[in-house]
Design a protein around this motif. Sequence first.
Motif, PDB file in Angstrom:
ATOM      1  N   GLU A   7      77.833   6.668  -6.191  1.00 29.10           N
ATOM      2  CA  GLU A   7      78.595   7.943  -7.421  1.00 29.10           C
ATOM      3  C   GLU A   7      77.603   8.711  -8.036  1.00 29.10           C
ATOM      4  O   GLU A   7      77.922   9.821  -8.007  1.00 29.10           O
ATOM      5  CB  GLU A   7      79.417   7.098  -8.180  1.00 29.10           C
ATOM      6  CG  GLU A   7      80.908   8.452  -8.754  1.00 29.10           C
ATOM      7  CD  GLU A   7      81.585   7.492  -9.576  1.00 29.10           C
ATOM      8  OE1 GLU A   7      81.912   8.270 -10.175  1.00 29.10           O
ATOM      9  OE2 GLU A   7      82.003   6.560  -8.854  1.00 29.10           O
ATOM     10  N   ARG A   8      76.854   9.008  -9.187  1.00 24.61           N
ATOM     11  CA  ARG A   8      75.680   9.200 -10.323  1.00 24.61           C
ATOM     12  C   ARG A   8      75.259  10.050  -9.219  1.00 24.61           C
ATOM     13  O   ARG A   8      74.733  11.213  -9.850  1.00 24.61           O
ATOM     14  CB  ARG A   8      75.113   8.025 -10.849  1.00 24.61           C
ATOM     15  CG  ARG A   8      75.839   7.094 -11.878  1.00 24.61           C
ATOM     16  CD  ARG A   8      77.236   8.775 -13.109  1.00 24.61           C
ATOM     17  NE  ARG A   8      77.781   7.713 -14.111  1.00 24.61           N
ATOM     18  CZ  ARG A   8      78.526   7.884 -13.525  1.00 24.61           C
ATOM     19  NH1 ARG A   8      79.592   8.854 -13.405  1.00 24.61           N
ATOM     20  NH2 ARG A   8      79.849   6.695 -14.842  1.00 24.61           N
ATOM     21  N   GLN A  43      74.473  17.364  -6.170  1.00 24.20           N
ATOM     22  CA  GLN A  43      75.984  18.257  -6.800  1.00 24.20           C
ATOM     23  C   GLN A  43      75.320  19.296  -7.686  1.00 24.20           C
ATOM     24  O   GLN A  43      75.242  20.532  -7.642  1.00 24.20           O
ATOM     25  CB  GLN A  43      76.675  17.866  -6.633  1.00 24.20           C
ATOM     26  CG  GLN A  43      77.558  17.298  -5.508  1.00 24.20           C
ATOM     27  CD  GLN A  43      77.874  17.995  -4.229  1.00 24.20           C
ATOM     28  OE1 GLN A  43      78.116  19.213  -4.731  1.00 24.20           O
ATOM     29  NE2 GLN A  43      78.090  17.273  -3.491  1.00 24.20           N
ATOM     30  N   ALA A  44      75.111  18.526  -8.549  1.00 26.02           N
ATOM     31  CA  ALA A  44      74.761  19.147 -10.151  1.00 26.02           C
ATOM     32  C   ALA A  44      73.002  20.272  -9.528  1.00 26.02           C
ATOM     33  O   ALA A  44      73.437  21.308 -10.520  1.00 26.02           O
ATOM     34  CB  ALA A  44      74.346  18.308 -10.743  1.00 26.02           C
ATOM     35  N   THR A  45      72.328  19.313  -9.193  1.00 26.34           N
ATOM     36  CA  THR A  45      71.054  19.996  -8.676  1.00 26.34           C
ATOM     37  C   THR A  45      70.990  21.800  -7.793  1.00 26.34           C
ATOM     38  O   THR A  45      70.715  22.463  -8.566  1.00 26.34           O
ATOM     39  CB  THR A  45      70.047  19.290  -8.546  1.00 26.34           C
ATOM     40  OG1 THR A  45      69.820  18.395  -9.054  1.00 26.34           O
ATOM     41  CG2 THR A  45      68.782  19.992  -7.527  1.00 26.34           C
ATOM     42  N   GLY A  46      71.865  20.770  -6.893  1.00 25.94           N
ATOM     43  CA  GLY A  46      72.534  22.257  -6.748  1.00 25.94           C
ATOM     44  C   GLY A  46      72.840  23.183  -6.763  1.00 25.94           C
ATOM     45  O   GLY A  46      72.461  24.565  -6.203  1.00 25.94           O
ATOM     46  N   HIS A  47      73.776  22.881  -7.121  1.00 28.61           N
ATOM     47  CA  HIS A  47      74.540  23.871  -8.527  1.00 28.61           C
ATOM     48  C   HIS A  47      73.903  25.293  -8.956  1.00 28.61           C
ATOM     49  O   HIS A  47      73.341  26.878  -9.723  1.00 28.61           O
ATOM     50  CB  HIS A  47      75.970  24.141  -9.355  1.00 28.61           C
ATOM     51  CG  HIS A  47      76.911  23.564  -9.052  1.00 28.61           C
ATOM     52  ND1 HIS A  47      78.150  24.220  -8.406  1.00 28.61           N
ATOM     53  CD2 HIS A  47      77.504  22.240  -8.123  1.00 28.61           C
ATOM     54  CE1 HIS A  47      78.656  23.550  -7.835  1.00 28.61           C
ATOM     55  NE2 HIS A  47      78.743  21.959  -7.467  1.00 28.61           N
ATOM     56  N   CYS A  48      72.950  24.022 -10.234  1.00 34.45           N
ATOM     57  CA  CYS A  48      71.616  24.956 -10.943  1.00 34.45           C
ATOM     58  C   CYS A  48      70.497  25.638 -10.020  1.00 34.45           C
ATOM     59  O   CYS A  48      70.139  26.578 -10.170  1.00 34.45           O
ATOM     60  CB  CYS A  48      70.734  23.845 -11.394  1.00 34.45           C
ATOM     61  SG  CYS A  48      71.171  21.927 -12.726  1.00 34.45           S
ATOM     62  N   GLY A 107      64.788  27.623 -13.507  1.00 36.58           N
ATOM     63  CA  GLY A 107      65.261  27.557 -14.377  1.00 36.58           C
ATOM     64  C   GLY A 107      66.288  26.014 -14.008  1.00 36.58           C
ATOM     65  O   GLY A 107      67.287  25.683 -14.862  1.00 36.58           O
ATOM     66  N   THR A 108      65.757  25.226 -13.050  1.00 32.79           N
ATOM     67  CA  THR A 108      66.179  24.497 -12.506  1.00 32.79           C
ATOM     68  C   THR A 108      65.435  23.239 -13.767  1.00 32.79           C
ATOM     69  O   THR A 108      64.644  22.372 -13.263  1.00 32.79           O
ATOM     70  CB  THR A 108      66.350  23.708 -11.116  1.00 32.79           C
ATOM     71  OG1 THR A 108      67.463  24.755 -10.573  1.00 32.79           O
ATOM     72  CG2 THR A 108      67.004  22.649 -11.275  1.00 32.79           C
ATOM     73  N   THR A 109      66.145  22.351 -14.485  1.00 34.46           N
ATOM     74  CA  THR A 109      65.305  21.473 -15.502  1.00 34.46           C
ATOM     75  C   THR A 109      66.510  20.270 -15.650  1.00 34.46           C
ATOM     76  O   THR A 109      67.385  20.038 -15.313  1.00 34.46           O
ATOM     77  CB  THR A 109      65.420  22.451 -17.093  1.00 34.46           C
ATOM     78  OG1 THR A 109      66.420  22.421 -17.574  1.00 34.46           O
ATOM     79  CG2 THR A 109      64.270  23.296 -16.857  1.00 34.46           C
ATOM     80  N   GLU A 154      75.411  20.060 -16.155  1.00 37.13           N
ATOM     81  CA  GLU A 154      75.787  20.914 -14.721  1.00 37.13           C
ATOM     82  C   GLU A 154      76.369  19.441 -13.991  1.00 37.13           C
ATOM     83  O   GLU A 154      77.384  19.525 -14.218  1.00 37.13           O
ATOM     84  CB  GLU A 154      75.354  21.559 -14.102  1.00 37.13           C
ATOM     85  CG  GLU A 154      75.898  21.176 -13.373  1.00 37.13           C
ATOM     86  CD  GLU A 154      76.894  22.766 -12.609  1.00 37.13           C
ATOM     87  OE1 GLU A 154      77.714  22.943 -12.479  1.00 37.13           O
ATOM     88  OE2 GLU A 154      76.029  23.632 -13.623  1.00 37.13           O
ATOM     89  N   SER A 155      76.111  18.503 -14.668  1.00 37.61           N
ATOM     90  CA  SER A 155      76.426  16.859 -14.083  1.00 37.61           C
ATOM     91  C   SER A 155      77.324  16.236 -14.804  1.00 37.61           C
ATOM     92  O   SER A 155      78.397  14.727 -14.741  1.00 37.61           O
ATOM     93  CB  SER A 155      75.156  15.733 -13.508  1.00 37.61           C
ATOM     94  OG  SER A 155      75.014  15.587 -14.716  1.00 37.61           O
ATOM     95  N   GLY A 156      77.651  16.747 -16.685  1.00 37.92           N
ATOM     96  CA  GLY A 156      78.265  15.394 -17.004  1.00 37.92           C
ATOM     97  C   GLY A 156      77.470  14.796 -17.771  1.00 37.92           C
ATOM     98  O   GLY A 156      78.567  13.643 -18.387  1.00 37.92           O
ATOM     99  N   LEU A 157      76.138  14.005 -17.376  1.00 38.21           N
ATOM    100  CA  LEU A 157      75.137  12.894 -17.166  1.00 38.21           C
ATOM    101  C   LEU A 157      74.649  13.187 -18.567  1.00 38.21           C
ATOM    102  O   LEU A 157      74.151  14.406 -18.910  1.00 38.21           O
ATOM    103  CB  LEU A 157      75.068  12.687 -16.140  1.00 38.21           C
ATOM    104  CG  LEU A 157      75.587  12.209 -15.338  1.00 38.21           C
ATOM    105  CD1 LEU A 157      74.873  11.368 -13.847  1.00 38.21           C
ATOM    106  CD2 LEU A 157      76.543  10.452 -15.666  1.00 38.21           C
ATOM    107  N   SER A 158      73.966  12.289 -19.771  1.00 32.96           N
ATOM    108  CA  SER A 158      73.048  12.698 -20.596  1.00 32.96           C
ATOM    109  C   SER A 158      71.765  12.737 -19.434  1.00 32.96           C
ATOM    110  O   SER A 158      71.681  12.301 -18.470  1.00 32.96           O
ATOM    111  CB  SER A 158      73.046  11.380 -21.485  1.00 32.96           C
ATOM    112  OG  SER A 158      71.886   9.746 -20.576  1.00 32.96           O
ATOM    113  N   ARG A 159      70.477  13.361 -20.474  1.00 33.17           N
ATOM    114  CA  ARG A 159      69.295  13.498 -19.459  1.00 33.17           C
ATOM    115  C   ARG A 159      68.819  12.279 -19.378  1.00 33.17           C
ATOM    116  O   ARG A 159      68.008  11.856 -18.776  1.00 33.17           O
ATOM    117  CB  ARG A 159      68.935  14.452 -20.382  1.00 33.17           C
ATOM    118  CG  ARG A 159      67.282  14.544 -20.066  1.00 33.17           C
ATOM    119  CD  ARG A 159      66.507  15.482 -21.278  1.00 33.17           C
ATOM    120  NE  ARG A 159      65.855  15.596 -20.614  1.00 33.17           N
ATOM    121  CZ  ARG A 159      64.227  15.371 -20.352  1.00 33.17           C
ATOM    122  NH1 ARG A 159      64.089  14.000 -20.244  1.00 33.17           N
ATOM    123  NH2 ARG A 159      62.990  16.218 -19.714  1.00 33.17           N
ATOM    124  N   SER A 160      68.861  11.267 -20.503  1.00 34.65           N
ATOM    125  CA  SER A 160      68.077  10.174 -19.755  1.00 34.65           C
ATOM    126  C   SER A 160      68.787   9.630 -18.796  1.00 34.65           C
ATOM    127  O   SER A 160      68.748   8.771 -17.574  1.00 34.65           O
ATOM    128  CB  SER A 160      68.701   8.993 -21.284  1.00 34.65           C
ATOM    129  OG  SER A 160      69.646   8.828 -21.778  1.00 34.65           O
TER     130      SER A 160
END
Length: 195
Positions: free
Chosen positions: A9-10, A16-21, A29-31, A38-44
């Motif tokens: 799921e994650r 999905q968030a990567t596609g949006h970015c 600009g996709t970092t 975009e995903s609502g998850l922490s960077r870690s």
Amino acid sequence: MGRPSMAAERIEQIMQATGHCLRKNGLAGTTLERVSEESGLSRSHVRHYVGNRDDLLRKFAGWLYTGYQAEFIDRVAAAEQRDKLAMTMDYLFSTGFLPISDDDTVIRELITAGVADESIRATLQGHYTRAIQTVEDAIAAEHPGAPAGARRSVAYGLWCLAMGNSMMAELQLPVASGGLVRTAAEGMLERFSHD
């Protein structure tokens, strides 16, 4: 009994968030930070599930093209012999490549990434090689007596026409959606009618 894994799921959420970015910010600009936002998850969490930015882009390329595998290659393979070429032509010159979608922007960014990243390039090469083989197989289904080299050449030409036309349509070139490219593609196939 333990909790079920959230990994699938994650990862889907991150893809999905990567596609949006990629659509919004382009490749540069996709970092990980933007994908995280975009995903609502922490960077870690993003790093935990997909690794660094290069790993993310490599996984994204495989994830994106898995959908296209089912949409085109698997669908044509499952079709009746008599329907394969018509289905392929419809996909190349209307339903699959036109109208332009957000995925087209993402694919262009992945192609750019593939120039420098050998792993992404290998993913793209594998996908496009299978897609061109699917076009060749569709031609063979309709024209079984045509020489293999000629079928391969026309299959590659049809794929390139569809990709190039898609790019022109993205630039809003009016003739790109007017059916001229399909007429040119059908002209390429006419050579097999005389064999």
